[in-house]
Write an enzyme that holds these catalytic residues in place. Structure first.
Site, PDB file in Angstrom:
ATOM      1  N   ARG A  50      11.980  -5.636   4.722  1.00 24.66           N
ATOM      2  CA  ARG A  50      11.771  -4.211   4.409  1.00 24.66           C
ATOM      3  C   ARG A  50      12.746  -3.323   5.185  1.00 24.66           C
ATOM      4  O   ARG A  50      13.015  -3.555   6.350  1.00 24.66           O
ATOM      5  CB  ARG A  50      10.347  -3.795   4.773  1.00 24.66           C
ATOM      6  CG  ARG A  50      10.151  -2.278   4.652  1.00 24.66           C
ATOM      7  CD  ARG A  50       8.730  -1.857   4.753  1.00 24.66           C
ATOM      8  NE  ARG A  50       8.077  -2.364   5.955  1.00 24.66           N
ATOM      9  CZ  ARG A  50       6.775  -2.269   6.177  1.00 24.66           C
ATOM     10  NH1 ARG A  50       5.991  -1.693   5.279  1.00 24.66           N
ATOM     11  NH2 ARG A  50       6.250  -2.741   7.269  1.00 24.66           N
ATOM     12  N   LYS A  77       0.835  -1.216   0.000  1.00 26.35           N
ATOM     13  CA  LYS A  77       0.000   0.000   0.000  1.00 26.35           C
ATOM     14  C   LYS A  77       0.867   1.262   0.000  1.00 26.35           C
ATOM     15  O   LYS A  77       0.634   2.185  -0.775  1.00 26.35           O
ATOM     16  CB  LYS A  77      -0.912   0.027   1.244  1.00 26.35           C
ATOM     17  CG  LYS A  77      -1.770  -1.208   1.428  1.00 26.35           C
ATOM     18  CD  LYS A  77      -2.608  -1.144   2.683  1.00 26.35           C
ATOM     19  CE  LYS A  77      -1.849  -1.090   3.987  1.00 26.35           C
ATOM     20  NZ  LYS A  77      -1.053  -2.294   4.308  1.00 26.35           N
ATOM     21  N   ARG A 129       0.452  -8.621  13.786  1.00 21.35           N
ATOM     22  CA  ARG A 129      -0.187  -7.691  12.835  1.00 21.35           C
ATOM     23  C   ARG A 129      -1.041  -8.462  11.823  1.00 21.35           C
ATOM     24  O   ARG A 129      -2.120  -8.012  11.436  1.00 21.35           O
ATOM     25  CB  ARG A 129       0.874  -6.863  12.106  1.00 21.35           C
ATOM     26  CG  ARG A 129       1.500  -5.806  13.011  1.00 21.35           C
ATOM     27  CD  ARG A 129       2.830  -5.340  12.489  1.00 21.35           C
ATOM     28  NE  ARG A 129       2.717  -4.596  11.251  1.00 21.35           N
ATOM     29  CZ  ARG A 129       3.718  -4.454  10.388  1.00 21.35           C
ATOM     30  NH1 ARG A 129       4.886  -5.015  10.618  1.00 21.35           N
ATOM     31  NH2 ARG A 129       3.535  -3.755   9.294  1.00 21.35           N
ATOM     32  N   ARG A 162      -9.276   0.731   9.431  1.00 21.57           N
ATOM     33  CA  ARG A 162      -8.796  -0.616   9.748  1.00 21.57           C
ATOM     34  C   ARG A 162      -9.754  -1.361  10.650  1.00 21.57           C
ATOM     35  O   ARG A 162      -9.478  -2.502  11.017  1.00 21.57           O
ATOM     36  CB  ARG A 162      -7.473  -0.489  10.501  1.00 21.57           C
ATOM     37  CG  ARG A 162      -6.251  -0.743   9.675  1.00 21.57           C
ATOM     38  CD  ARG A 162      -5.096  -0.251  10.534  1.00 21.57           C
ATOM     39  NE  ARG A 162      -3.925  -1.010  10.344  1.00 21.57           N
ATOM     40  CZ  ARG A 162      -2.876  -0.575   9.664  1.00 21.57           C
ATOM     41  NH1 ARG A 162      -2.885   0.597   9.083  1.00 21.57           N
ATOM     42  NH2 ARG A 162      -1.809  -1.315   9.564  1.00 21.57           N
ATOM     43  N   ARG A 184      12.013  -1.247  10.775  1.00 24.18           N
ATOM     44  CA  ARG A 184      10.913  -0.861  11.662  1.00 24.18           C
ATOM     45  C   ARG A 184      10.787  -1.819  12.844  1.00 24.18           C
ATOM     46  O   ARG A 184      10.902  -3.028  12.680  1.00 24.18           O
ATOM     47  CB  ARG A 184       9.588  -0.835  10.879  1.00 24.18           C
ATOM     48  CG  ARG A 184       9.319   0.501  10.221  1.00 24.18           C
ATOM     49  CD  ARG A 184       8.131   0.504   9.297  1.00 24.18           C
ATOM     50  NE  ARG A 184       6.916  -0.097   9.823  1.00 24.18           N
ATOM     51  CZ  ARG A 184       5.748  -0.092   9.177  1.00 24.18           C
ATOM     52  NH1 ARG A 184       5.666   0.510   7.993  1.00 24.18           N
ATOM     53  NH2 ARG A 184       4.691  -0.665   9.695  1.00 24.18           N
TER      54      ARG A 184
END
Ligand code: AP5
Length: 218
Positions: A132, A19, A176, A94, A165
């Site tokens: 990431r 996203k 998550r 969400r 992160r």
């Protein structure tokens, strides 16, 4: 260069679905405001504000920040001048409560244009999140295998230092994905029932996904 898109669009998808990668690119080319609740919260954490201090514990644990905090933050952001006509909401709503609050705050000409659902198998998501790295200065998104920088740990775009992160660690990733399944995935039906949902196979190269998004967002 992409033609200006006058759309008010939600990017809906699991963590790691792409996203943020796509929203940055579409918003840049099409002159839309990119409203990422994750980026906004991380900025609050970095600035040490009261909201940031409250949000950090939830974020590091992979849980959702309470609805009332997020809803107030997004309403204020949508009211800013650069978001007057067109925006992409990346990471919001969400929960059902957030979707209903968004519906209430938008009406008539400013109602949602559509919701883009990013579909990616869960096993692929885990690999994307673990690898990431994001630039601490400009926010560019990289991946140690599929989209590495020329020099490890240094952003190609601005020379900033890359960050891993805190919620991209294995325990937080598992949490998550679980939170996505239980609290966010039900929004697919919510928006499908309202005729707003457009599904995109986001398990393809970023450029292919980008081209399809431009078509789907018209
Ligand atoms: P947030 O920052 O929104 O995290 P997220 O939704 O979990 O999404 P991600 O940023 O992890 O993934 P993405 O889909 O943007 O993927 P990306 O493009 O980076 O939220 C963080 C936290 O803040 C939440 O857990 C929560 O605590 C809180 N929060 C935020 N919003 C909230 C809300 N509304 N309510 C309550 N709490 C909220 O890509 C991932 C990787 O994949 C990158 O390495 C990238 O290079 C790679 N990649 C991207 N596309 C492709 C592709 N097509 N092929 C191969 N690799 C790709």
């Amino acid at each position: 260069m992409v033609a200006t898109l006058r759309s008010r669009c939600v990017f809906l998808g699991a963590p790691g679905a792409g996203k943020g990668t796509q929203a940055k690119k579409v918003a840049e080319g099409a002159r839309l405001a990119h409203i990422s609740t994750g980026d906004m919260l991380r900025a609050q954490v970095a600035a040490g504000t009261a909201l940031g201090l409250e949000a950090k514990g939830y974020m590091d644990a992979g849980k959702l920040v309470p609805d009332q905090l997020i809803i107030a933050m997004v309403k204020a952001r949508i009211a800013e001048p650069d978001a007057a006509h067109a925006w992409i909401l990346d990471g919001f709503p969400r929960t059902l409560a957030q979707a209903e609050a968004l519906d209430k705050s938008l009406s008539g000409a400013s109602a949602l244009s559509h919701v883009i659902a990013f579909a990616v198998p869960e096993a692929v998501l885990v690999g994307r999140l673990s690898g990431r790295r994001t630039c601490g200065s400009c926010g560019a998104i990289w991946h140690i295998e599929s989209n590495p920088t020329r020099v490890a740990g240094v952003c190609d775009a601005c020379g900033g230092a890359l960050v891993h992160r805190s919620d991209d660690r294995p325990e937080a990733i598992t949490k998550r994905l679980e939170v996505y399944r239980s609290q966010t995935a039900p929004l697919l039906a919510y928006y499908r029932d309202r005729g707003l949902l457009r599904e995109v196979d986001a398990n393809r190269p970023p450029e292919v996904v980008f081209q399809e998004l431009l078509q789907r967002m018209r």
